[in-house]
Design a protein around this motif. Structure first.
Motif, PDB file in Angstrom:
ATOM      1  N   PHE A  42       2.919  13.720   7.538  1.00 44.60           N
ATOM      2  CA  PHE A  42       3.715  12.488   7.937  1.00 44.60           C
ATOM      3  C   PHE A  42       3.442  11.544   6.960  1.00 44.60           C
ATOM      4  N   ALA A  43       2.098  11.324   6.587  1.00 42.08           N
ATOM      5  CA  ALA A  43       1.721  10.361   5.615  1.00 42.08           C
ATOM      6  C   ALA A  43       2.268  10.516   4.121  1.00 42.08           C
ATOM      7  N   VAL A  44       2.280  11.714   3.734  1.00 42.69           N
ATOM      8  CA  VAL A  44       2.831  12.385   2.497  1.00 42.69           C
ATOM      9  C   VAL A  44       4.221  12.159   2.616  1.00 42.69           C
ATOM     10  N   GLY A  45       4.882  12.787   3.647  1.00 45.72           N
ATOM     11  CA  GLY A  45       6.359  12.437   3.720  1.00 45.72           C
ATOM     12  C   GLY A  45       6.887  11.073   3.482  1.00 45.72           C
ATOM     13  N   TYR A  46       5.932  10.218   4.427  1.00 44.93           N
ATOM     14  CA  TYR A  46       6.323   8.675   4.246  1.00 44.93           C
ATOM     15  C   TYR A  46       6.011   8.222   2.689  1.00 44.93           C
ATOM     16  N   GLY A  50       9.401   7.189  -0.485  1.00 48.38           N
ATOM     17  CA  GLY A  50       9.657   5.612  -1.333  1.00 48.38           C
ATOM     18  C   GLY A  50       8.755   4.777  -0.736  1.00 48.38           C
ATOM     19  N   HIS A  51       7.830   4.708   0.083  1.00 47.77           N
ATOM     20  CA  HIS A  51       7.022   3.713   0.553  1.00 47.77           C
ATOM     21  C   HIS A  51       5.791   3.639  -0.252  1.00 47.77           C
ATOM     22  N   ARG A  53       2.045   3.762  -1.131  1.00 52.74           N
ATOM     23  CA  ARG A  53       0.844   4.606  -0.828  1.00 52.74           C
ATOM     24  C   ARG A  53      -0.291   3.860   0.118  1.00 52.74           C
ATOM     25  N   HIS A  54      -0.075   2.661   0.084  1.00 51.90           N
ATOM     26  CA  HIS A  54      -1.347   1.717   0.690  1.00 51.90           C
ATOM     27  C   HIS A  54      -0.499   1.289   2.114  1.00 51.90           C
ATOM     28  N   GLN A  55       0.647   1.547   2.158  1.00 56.84           N
ATOM     29  CA  GLN A  55       1.348   1.077   3.592  1.00 56.84           C
ATOM     30  C   GLN A  55       1.341   2.103   4.682  1.00 56.84           C
ATOM     31  N   ASN A  56       0.900   1.607   5.704  1.00 52.30           N
ATOM     32  CA  ASN A  56       0.837   2.487   6.875  1.00 52.30           C
ATOM     33  C   ASN A  56       2.173   2.451   7.888  1.00 52.30           C
ATOM     34  N   ILE A  57       2.298   3.673   8.386  1.00 50.16           N
ATOM     35  CA  ILE A  57       3.633   3.707   9.142  1.00 50.16           C
ATOM     36  C   ILE A  57       3.283   2.672  10.223  1.00 50.16           C
ATOM     37  N   ALA A  58       4.700   2.027  10.380  1.00 57.20           N
ATOM     38  CA  ALA A  58       4.687   0.826  11.485  1.00 57.20           C
ATOM     39  C   ALA A  58       4.111   1.221  12.700  1.00 57.20           C
ATOM     40  N   PRO A  59       3.559   0.535  13.555  1.00 57.45           N
ATOM     41  CA  PRO A  59       3.064   0.792  14.831  1.00 57.45           C
ATOM     42  C   PRO A  59       4.506   0.643  15.670  1.00 57.45           C
ATOM     43  N   PHE A  60       4.625   1.874  16.540  1.00 55.23           N
ATOM     44  CA  PHE A  60       5.704   2.201  17.804  1.00 55.23           C
ATOM     45  C   PHE A  60       7.133   1.913  16.724  1.00 55.23           C
ATOM     46  N   SER A  61       6.958   2.561  15.502  1.00 54.79           N
ATOM     47  CA  SER A  61       8.347   2.700  14.868  1.00 54.79           C
ATOM     48  C   SER A  61       8.660   4.042  15.148  1.00 54.79           C
ATOM     49  N   PRO A  62      10.022   4.180  15.018  1.00 50.75           N
ATOM     50  CA  PRO A  62      10.560   5.734  15.434  1.00 50.75           C
ATOM     51  C   PRO A  62       9.497   6.724  14.727  1.00 50.75           C
TER      52      PRO A  62
END
Length: 158
Positions: A42-46, A50-51, A53-62
């Motif tokens: 998921f992190a690699v896909g994120y 285009g995000h 690489r230091h940005q986390n997947i937002a909490p409670f996001s889809p």
């Protein structure tokens, strides 16, 4: 499915809650490894989407909810395949625990899936369904009762 008679339960040793918790703790490690792989994917896909690489997947996001769902499905797949293949996960083997149907035969996927779903609810409620076994007349957990499966402790080989 009906509950076993007292003579049937006396011939099948009931697994104590302590053995079950030890098996769960042991099973945490292979499941955690599966979750790490899913998180990495998921992190690699994120990042590839285009995000930064230091940005986390937002909490409670889809996307994060999808990751949680994938982790739940991976843990369920691990449990169901292990239980269906030989009645045991890696954590159940050292303590000689085995999941069986109410009649002692291997349980089917429907029963095992129900067992996993109710077991998840039990864990989310601080393990209440597991602790219930201390008060149950047959020492069964919620997921044992609902799914029509049992945990049996096998005798020592030898």
């Amino acid at each position: 499915m009906s509950d076993p008679t007292p003579s049937e339960t006396s011939t099948r040793p009931a697994a104590l809650i302590g053995w079950r918790l030890l098996a769960l703790f042991y099973d945490l490690w292979p499941v955690l490894a599966l979750w790490m792989v899913a998180g990495t994917v998921f992190a690699v896909g994120y990042t590839l989407a285009g995000h930064d690489r230091h940005q986390n997947i937002a909490p409670f996001s889809p996307l994060q909810l999808a990751l949680w769902a994938v982790c739940w499905l991976l843990a369920g797949g691990y449990a169901l395949l292990s239980w269906r293949r030989g009645g045991q996960t890696l954590g159940m083997r050292p303590w000689r625990l085995r999941v069986v149907g109410i009649d002692g035969t291997p349980a089917g996927y429907r029963e095992l899936g129900l067992r996993y779903a109710v077991g998840t609810v039990s864990l989310l409620l601080a393990g209440l369904g597991f602790w219930w076994a201390w008060f149950d007349r047959d020492r069964l957990t919620w997921h044992d009762r609902v799914s029509g499966t049992r945990i049996r402790r096998e005798p020592k080989a030898g």
